[in-house]
Write a protein that holds these residues in place. Structure first.
Motif, PDB file in Angstrom:
ATOM      1  N   ARG A   1      22.082 -38.071 -24.606  1.00  0.00           N
ATOM      2  CA  ARG A   1      20.639 -37.872 -24.711  1.00  0.00           C
ATOM      3  C   ARG A   1      20.109 -36.863 -23.711  1.00  0.00           C
ATOM      4  NH1 ARG A   1      20.868 -43.652 -24.882  1.00  0.00           N
ATOM      5  NH2 ARG A   1      20.175 -43.702 -22.702  1.00  0.00           N
ATOM      6  N   SER A   2      20.967 -36.345 -22.838  1.00  0.00           N
ATOM      7  CA  SER A   2      20.499 -35.525 -21.723  1.00  0.00           C
ATOM      8  C   SER A   2      20.210 -34.080 -22.083  1.00  0.00           C
ATOM      9  CB  SER A   2      21.533 -35.565 -20.595  1.00  0.00           C
ATOM     10  OG  SER A   2      22.737 -34.894 -20.983  1.00  0.00           O
ATOM     11  N   GLY A   3      20.581 -33.667 -23.295  1.00  0.00           N
ATOM     12  CA  GLY A   3      20.327 -32.284 -23.694  1.00  0.00           C
ATOM     13  C   GLY A   3      21.249 -31.275 -23.037  1.00  0.00           C
ATOM     14  N   VAL A   4      22.446 -31.695 -22.681  1.00  0.00           N
ATOM     15  CA  VAL A   4      23.400 -30.820 -22.016  1.00  0.00           C
ATOM     16  C   VAL A   4      23.794 -29.664 -22.941  1.00  0.00           C
ATOM     17  CG1 VAL A   4      25.418 -32.131 -22.783  1.00  0.00           C
ATOM     18  CG2 VAL A   4      25.558 -30.799 -20.680  1.00  0.00           C
ATOM     19  N   THR A   5      24.121 -28.523 -22.344  1.00  0.00           N
ATOM     20  CA  THR A   5      24.514 -27.330 -23.091  1.00  0.00           C
ATOM     21  C   THR A   5      25.806 -27.578 -23.863  1.00  0.00           C
ATOM     22  OG1 THR A   5      23.498 -25.935 -21.397  1.00  0.00           O
ATOM     23  CG2 THR A   5      25.072 -24.871 -22.873  1.00  0.00           C
ATOM     24  N   ARG A   6      25.897 -26.982 -25.047  1.00  0.00           N
ATOM     25  CA  ARG A   6      27.092 -27.123 -25.883  1.00  0.00           C
ATOM     26  C   ARG A   6      27.836 -25.789 -25.967  1.00  0.00           C
ATOM     27  NH1 ARG A   6      26.042 -31.802 -29.048  1.00  0.00           N
ATOM     28  NH2 ARG A   6      28.284 -31.819 -29.455  1.00  0.00           N
TER      29      ARG A   6
ATOM     30  N   GLY B   1      39.793 -28.375 -27.586  1.00  0.00           N
ATOM     31  CA  GLY B   1      39.674 -28.092 -26.164  1.00  0.00           C
ATOM     32  C   GLY B   1      38.239 -27.845 -25.750  1.00  0.00           C
ATOM     33  N   ALA B   2      37.999 -26.688 -25.178  1.00  0.00           N
ATOM     34  CA  ALA B   2      36.670 -26.346 -24.669  1.00  0.00           C
ATOM     35  C   ALA B   2      35.659 -26.068 -25.768  1.00  0.00           C
ATOM     36  CB  ALA B   2      36.778 -25.125 -23.757  1.00  0.00           C
ATOM     37  N   HIS B   3      36.075 -26.186 -27.043  1.00  0.00           N
ATOM     38  CA  HIS B   3      35.161 -25.903 -28.148  1.00  0.00           C
ATOM     39  C   HIS B   3      34.886 -27.115 -29.022  1.00  0.00           C
ATOM     40  CE1 HIS B   3      36.722 -21.849 -27.085  1.00  0.00           C
ATOM     41  NE2 HIS B   3      35.454 -21.552 -27.204  1.00  0.00           N
ATOM     42  N   GLY B   4      35.295 -28.316 -28.594  1.00  0.00           N
ATOM     43  CA  GLY B   4      34.882 -29.516 -29.306  1.00  0.00           C
ATOM     44  C   GLY B   4      35.926 -30.088 -30.229  1.00  0.00           C
ATOM     45  N   ALA B   5      35.478 -30.571 -31.389  1.00  0.00           N
ATOM     46  CA  ALA B   5      36.376 -31.240 -32.336  1.00  0.00           C
ATOM     47  C   ALA B   5      35.891 -31.022 -33.759  1.00  0.00           C
ATOM     48  CB  ALA B   5      36.453 -32.730 -32.032  1.00  0.00           C
ATOM     49  N   LEU B   6      36.851 -30.951 -34.687  1.00  0.00           N
ATOM     50  CA  LEU B   6      36.578 -30.707 -36.105  1.00  0.00           C
ATOM     51  C   LEU B   6      37.263 -31.791 -36.919  1.00  0.00           C
ATOM     52  CD1 LEU B   6      35.669 -28.768 -38.482  1.00  0.00           C
ATOM     53  CD2 LEU B   6      37.919 -27.683 -38.223  1.00  0.00           C
TER      54      LEU B   6
ATOM     55  N   PRO C   1      30.528 -29.482 -31.370  1.00  0.00           N
ATOM     56  CA  PRO C   1      30.828 -28.564 -30.265  1.00  0.00           C
ATOM     57  C   PRO C   1      31.021 -29.331 -28.959  1.00  0.00           C
ATOM     58  CG  PRO C   1      28.929 -27.810 -31.550  1.00  0.00           C
ATOM     59  CD  PRO C   1      29.220 -29.207 -31.984  1.00  0.00           C
ATOM     60  N   ALA C   2      31.733 -28.716 -28.036  1.00  0.00           N
ATOM     61  CA  ALA C   2      32.000 -29.355 -26.748  1.00  0.00           C
ATOM     62  C   ALA C   2      30.763 -29.336 -25.868  1.00  0.00           C
ATOM     63  CB  ALA C   2      33.156 -28.646 -26.044  1.00  0.00           C
ATOM     64  N   PHE C   3      30.752 -30.225 -24.885  1.00  0.00           N
ATOM     65  CA  PHE C   3      29.683 -30.262 -23.885  1.00  0.00           C
ATOM     66  C   PHE C   3      30.115 -29.461 -22.661  1.00  0.00           C
ATOM     67  CE2 PHE C   3      29.227 -34.101 -26.398  1.00  0.00           C
ATOM     68  CZ  PHE C   3      27.871 -34.103 -26.694  1.00  0.00           C
ATOM     69  N   VAL C   4      29.200 -28.695 -22.116  1.00  0.00           N
ATOM     70  CA  VAL C   4      29.482 -27.891 -20.929  1.00  0.00           C
ATOM     71  C   VAL C   4      29.164 -28.718 -19.689  1.00  0.00           C
ATOM     72  CG1 VAL C   4      28.925 -25.788 -19.660  1.00  0.00           C
ATOM     73  CG2 VAL C   4      28.987 -25.756 -22.162  1.00  0.00           C
ATOM     74  N   VAL C   5      30.183 -28.964 -18.872  1.00  0.00           N
ATOM     75  CA  VAL C   5      30.022 -29.741 -17.642  1.00  0.00           C
ATOM     76  C   VAL C   5      30.641 -28.969 -16.482  1.00  0.00           C
ATOM     77  CG1 VAL C   5      30.037 -31.966 -18.841  1.00  0.00           C
ATOM     78  CG2 VAL C   5      32.206 -30.978 -18.053  1.00  0.00           C
ATOM     79  N   ASN C   6      30.405 -29.464 -15.278  1.00  0.00           N
ATOM     80  CA  ASN C   6      31.077 -28.909 -14.107  1.00  0.00           C
ATOM     81  C   ASN C   6      32.510 -29.427 -14.125  1.00  0.00           C
ATOM     82  OD1 ASN C   6      31.768 -27.800 -11.642  1.00  0.00           O
ATOM     83  ND2 ASN C   6      30.833 -29.453 -10.458  1.00  0.00           N
ATOM     84  N   CYS C   7      33.396 -28.649 -14.699  1.00  0.00           N
ATOM     85  CA  CYS C   7      34.757 -29.109 -14.978  1.00  0.00           C
ATOM     86  C   CYS C   7      35.630 -29.030 -13.726  1.00  0.00           C
ATOM     87  CB  CYS C   7      35.373 -28.278 -16.106  1.00  0.00           C
ATOM     88  SG  CYS C   7      37.016 -28.824 -16.580  1.00  0.00           S
TER      89      CYS C   7
END
Length: 322
Positions: free
Chosen positions: A299-304, A218-223, A234-240
């Motif tokens: 490549r945008s350096g978005v927060t994880r 979910g909000a924490h990515g994938a393993l 880890p997940a990417f932080v976006v305007n959800c």
């Protein structure tokens, strides 16, 4: 040369989405700000994602003959999906859901129904429908049918990916036929009885012999566990705006990554990016990005956002492996 890159066998759905400012207390009331139909479904959305990424895609499933079914078929055709072997059922409503989306977080609550008249049986899937593709993607519903499809694929040396979120009767016969498992966060523990996600994935991989055993978080990515080591993205932080369909888009992107022979770490990153971008618009297929957009986003350096305990476990595993 195969006629298709990917064929999907499994669910589709047409949902009614309600956007609300926030969920009320139990038994309370709340206004909604928007109501609309949204086409989706686990395998159908994954296949549409494959087509958006430029793959030749085919969908096999059952669709009702009501308005929701017509909307689904129109969407699949408009996406360039081959629907020759979609089974349109007379006097049968399509699978549907009512999805309430909290606009303050993008999280959703789902109430769904799938009529029995949409059940697919094994004899309705022939070898030529599966052998025409380079990869088969399935879910866990209609377990005898997806087992049959997976056996055909195994006999043709076609890799099989699976999206599974709960325990299905007979699914123990499907897992040994799977090459790439991407399960929900809850499935590994439910299946193995092991609470630790890393240990559960190892147990599944070793019991079935699959190439990759993985789970979305979910909000924490994938393993994932592959080739004797763990990989964590880890997940990417976006305007959800809406999380509906994010996992389905992840699966479609992962199918694309498999066919492009991406290393597992890159496959997880790419699939996470595609899932995150879909969350920036409303609906199960709100914003299925192109490959160019996904790589630009990477490549945008978005927060994880990740789970520290899992990240630590994976780093420790990788350090021990040298």
């Amino acid at each position: 040369m195969a006629d298709f890159d990917v064929v999907g066998v499994g669910l589709n759905a047409t949902d009614t989405v309600l956007m609300v400012p926030g969920f009320p207390a139990y038994g309370g009331k709340a206004p909604f700000t928007r109501e609309f139909y949204s086409v989706g479904g686990q395998v159908a959305t994954a296949v549409v994602t494959c087509a958006q990424l430029g793959l030749r895609a085919k969908y096999i499933g059952a669709v009702g003959d009501d308005e929701r079914g017509r909307l689904q078929m129109d969407s699949l055709r408009a996406s360039g999906i081959d629907v020759e072997h979609v089974q349109q059922r007379a006097n049968c409503p399509n699978q549907s859901a009512y999805i309430v989306v909290d606009e303050s977080t993008g999280e959703r609550t789902i109430f769904w129904n799938r009529p029995e008249c949409l059940t697919i049986s094994p004899e309705q899937i022939t070898s030529d429908q599966i052998a025409c593709a380079r990869l088969l993607h399935i879910d866990g519903h209609d377990t005898p049918a997806v087992e049959h499809a997976a056996r055909i694929a195994r006999g043709e040396n076609i890799p099989v990916t699976v999206d599974v979120d709960t325990i299905y009767a007979g699914f123990d016969r499907v897992l040994p036929l799977v090459d790439y498992l991407i399960a929900s966060a809850e499935f590994p523990a439910r299946w193995t009885g092991i609470d630790d996600p890393c240990t559960a994935l190892v147990a599944i991989q070793r019991a079935s012999g699959m190439r990759v055993a993985a789970m979305t978080l979910g909000a924490h990515g994938a393993l994932a566990y592959a080739e004797g080591r763990f990989h964590y993205s880890p997940a990417f932080v976006v305007n959800c705006i809406d999380t509906t369909g994010a996992g389905d888009v992840f699966h479609g992107a992962f199918c694309y990554a498999v066919l492009k022979q991406m290393p597992i770490a890159d496959a997880l990153e790419f699939s996470n990016a595609m899932a995150a971008l879909n969350c920036t618009a409303a609906g199960a297929r709100g914003h299925i990005a192109s490959e160019v957009e996904a790589h630009r986003f990477l490549r945008s350096g978005v927060t994880r956002r990740g789970q520290p305990e899992i990240a630590f476990r994976v780093r420790r595993d990788q350090a021990q492996a040298g």
